[in-house]
Scaffold this motif. Structure first.
Motif, mmCIF file in Angstrom:
data_model
loop_
_atom_site.group_PDB
_atom_site.id
_atom_site.type_symbol
_atom_site.label_atom_id
_atom_site.label_comp_id
_atom_site.label_asym_id
_atom_site.label_seq_id
_atom_site.Cartn_x
_atom_site.Cartn_y
_atom_site.Cartn_z
ATOM 1 N N SER A 114 0.814 -1.210 0.000
ATOM 2 C CA SER A 114 0.000 0.000 0.000
ATOM 3 C C SER A 114 0.847 1.259 0.000
ATOM 4 O O SER A 114 0.413 2.316 -0.468
ATOM 5 N N THR A 163 -13.933 -1.822 7.381
ATOM 6 C CA THR A 163 -12.962 -2.407 6.462
ATOM 7 C C THR A 163 -13.120 -1.830 5.060
ATOM 8 O O THR A 163 -12.120 -1.567 4.370
ATOM 9 N N LEU A 213 -10.205 -0.043 2.922
ATOM 10 C CA LEU A 213 -9.791 -0.487 1.595
ATOM 11 C C LEU A 213 -9.882 0.631 0.570
ATOM 12 O O LEU A 213 -9.060 0.714 -0.344
ATOM 13 N N SER A 241 -6.343 0.452 -0.774
ATOM 14 C CA SER A 241 -6.339 -0.514 -1.889
ATOM 15 C C SER A 241 -5.560 -1.779 -1.533
ATOM 16 O O SER A 241 -4.851 -2.357 -2.362
ATOM 17 N N ILE A 294 -6.891 -8.238 0.090
ATOM 18 C CA ILE A 294 -7.647 -8.704 1.253
ATOM 19 C C ILE A 294 -8.071 -10.153 1.072
ATOM 20 O O ILE A 294 -8.338 -10.609 -0.045
#
Length: 293
Positions: A60, A136, A140, A144, A147
């Motif tokens: 990330s 969550t 995200l 990004s 998961i």
């Protein structure tokens, strides 16, 4: 501390710049703005290398690392992982032991927390969750992150997690958790911090940005703490701001972080890093039309 009290005598010693991401070089837009990119480039032109130290996952954080042209190993997970994006060499990885991770999960599954909090496990640079809840989804949207939704986090405890994150929009609950868990688990067994008011982050006791920045400065580059300038905005930046010869807190940082800093920059939405970096460029030269105060 006043914006006018930058430690002038120390800035000529700076040979390493370390930057946090969220709240420091990236704000509401979740991007690094062009004035910040240009200011960092001018520092690099002076021969000062730039490193990134973040609570984010390695994957990330990469786009920010690339956006500012950082060339040193990437400090991620608040220092639990130091990895070189160019070679993929892992310099340090301090995961949480499986027994301790199980005890933390037991603690977080207590009735007072279970239904009001989301738990994230980070294993092999992948986020593992049991439920795809709203907390969550928001996470995200910003990160990004890759998961994996699993039936049970406990079943994933065949591998040591790099970090455990508890998150909730109930900020009072986060504060209650912070007090309870710190009273339950010895500080020499785990490290606790927050990078956001609704995040409570748990890592190995050696996993903090201060230790990680010390490693980059002293072991990788052969420098001293007085040669380091570090800029951050939250509690997970505390140790690196304390370690650095010049520790800078953003104007949006909580009051306790501002109090331990050597200097306070304007806020993230004011591109405070641009003003801070002007201070080490020949005594405050102009960077993108701004004059260091």
């Amino acid at each position: 501390m006043s914006l006018n009290t930058f430690p002038v005598g120390d800035r000529q010693k700076i040979k390493l710049l370390v930057l946090d991401i969220d709240g420091t070089i990236s704000g509401i837009s979740n991007q690094v703005r062009q004035p910040v990119i240009e200011a960092i480039a001018k520092v690099k032109q002076q021969g000062i290398p730039v490193a990134v130290a973040t609570g984010r996952m390695f994957c990330s954080a990469l786009r920010f690392y690339k956006a500012i042209g950082a060339g040193l190993p990437l400090i991620c997970y608040n220092g639990a992982l130091i990895q070189d994006p160019e070679t993929n060499k892992v310099h340090h990885h301090f995961p949480i032991s499986i027994p301790l991770a199980g005890q933390i999960l037991d603690f977080l599954e207590q009735p007072q927390y279970r239904d009001q909090m989301t738990v994230h496990f980070y294993i092999d640079d992948c986020l593992h969750v049991q439920d795809m809840g709203e907390d969550t989804r928001k996470y995200l949207d910003r990160t990004s992150a890759p998961i994996r939704v699993v039936d049970s986090l406990r079943e994933r405890l065949t591998v040591e997690p790099t970090k455990i994150l508890a998150l909730s929009e109930n900020l009072e609950l986060i504060e209650e958790l912070s007090a309870d868990i710190c009273a339950t688990f010895p500080q020499d067994k785990l490290h606790f911090t927050k990078s956001s008011p609704n995040f409570f982050e748990i890592t190995h006791p050696l996993a903090n940005k201060g230790f990680a920045v010390q490693y980059l400065a002293e072991t990788v580059l052969g420098l001293k703490s007085e040669n380091v300038m570090a800029i951050g905005d939250n509690f997970n930046d505390l140790e690196m701001i304390e370690y650095a010869g010049i520790g800078v807190a953003m104007g949006n940082a909580p009051a306790p972080i501002q109090r331990i800093a050597d200097w306070i920059a304007p806020s993230i939405e004011e591109d405070g890093v641009v003003t801070a970096l002007a201070q080490i460029m020949n005594g405050g030269i102009r960077i993108d039309g701004r004059l260091g105060r």
